[in-house]
Scaffold this active site. Structure first.
Site, PDB file in Angstrom:
ATOM      1  N   HIS A  54       0.870  -1.180   0.000  1.00 61.94           N
ATOM      2  CA  HIS A  54       0.000   0.000   0.000  1.00 61.94           C
ATOM      3  C   HIS A  54       0.908   1.232   0.000  1.00 61.94           C
ATOM      4  O   HIS A  54       2.039   1.187   0.488  1.00 61.94           O
ATOM      5  CB  HIS A  54      -0.888   0.015   1.239  1.00 61.94           C
ATOM      6  N   GLU A  56       1.044   3.803   1.816  1.00 56.52           N
ATOM      7  CA  GLU A  56       1.540   4.181   3.140  1.00 56.52           C
ATOM      8  C   GLU A  56       2.733   3.319   3.562  1.00 56.52           C
ATOM      9  O   GLU A  56       3.742   3.828   4.073  1.00 56.52           O
ATOM     10  CB  GLU A  56       0.440   4.039   4.203  1.00 56.52           C
ATOM     11  N   CYS A  84      -6.037   1.774   6.064  1.00 55.94           N
ATOM     12  CA  CYS A  84      -6.610   0.514   6.539  1.00 55.94           C
ATOM     13  C   CYS A  84      -5.941   0.113   7.854  1.00 55.94           C
ATOM     14  O   CYS A  84      -5.014   0.767   8.331  1.00 55.94           O
ATOM     15  CB  CYS A  84      -6.402  -0.576   5.492  1.00 55.94           C
ATOM     16  N   CYS A  87      -2.065  -0.482   7.577  1.00 66.27           N
ATOM     17  CA  CYS A  87      -1.292   0.752   7.476  1.00 66.27           C
ATOM     18  C   CYS A  87      -1.325   1.546   8.780  1.00 66.27           C
ATOM     19  O   CYS A  87      -0.309   2.116   9.200  1.00 66.27           O
ATOM     20  CB  CYS A  87      -1.797   1.583   6.311  1.00 66.27           C
TER      21      CYS A  87
END
Length: 150
Positions: A54, A56, A84, A87
């Site tokens: 992701h 992040e 999420c 993260c």
């Protein structure tokens, strides 16, 4: 919300657009330390064949290498969509002091919408959160991406 927050969120949006151009879910992030971007990325899960890639996570990893420390004290993470749970957990581990994000994520948001991981007093670190920065533009980026695929 400051002018700097808006400018850095624009940079995160640029990363989201680049991710969309690569057929990745258009989420972008930048990591800022001492007023400068030290890491930037969009989602790379497909490109990297990595479910943890992701935006992040990618910028937290890059930032840790730049600062030569897995603790990212003094850094602010800007991300276009509410992070999420994975993260958010990584931000706790990295000791990020501040998160700025654009749009809420009703499907998986773990900062404000579905869970409140970054402010949970049971954890050993809490994160200051500023939400809603360029929310309409951030939401539009992801909504148009999925609308084109339906």
């Amino acid at each position: 919300m400051t002018q700097s927050d808006i400018a850095f969120m624009q940079e995160a949006l640029n990363e989201a657009r680049s991710a969309a151009a690569a057929d990745e879910v258009p989420i972008g992030a930048v990591l800022v330390h001492q007023g400068k971007i030290i890491a930037r990325s969009g989602n790379r899960t497909i490109r990297d064949c990595d479910p943890t890639a992701h935006a992040e996570i990618v910028v937290l990893r890059q930032g840790a290498r730049v600062l030569k420390n897995y603790r990212l004290a003094g850094a602010t993470l800007y991300v276009t969509i509410e992070p999420c749970s994975m993260c958010a957990g990584a931000m706790i581990q990295a000791r990020i002091p501040r998160l700025v994000y654009g749009a809420n994520d009703p499907n998986g948001g773990a900062v404000h919408t579905n869970f409140q991981i970054l402010s949970d007093p049971r954890l050993n670190h809490q994160v200051e959160v500023t939400l809603g920065v360029l929310a309409e533009e951030c939401a539009a980026a992801i909504q148009s991406f999925f609308a084109e695929r339906r």
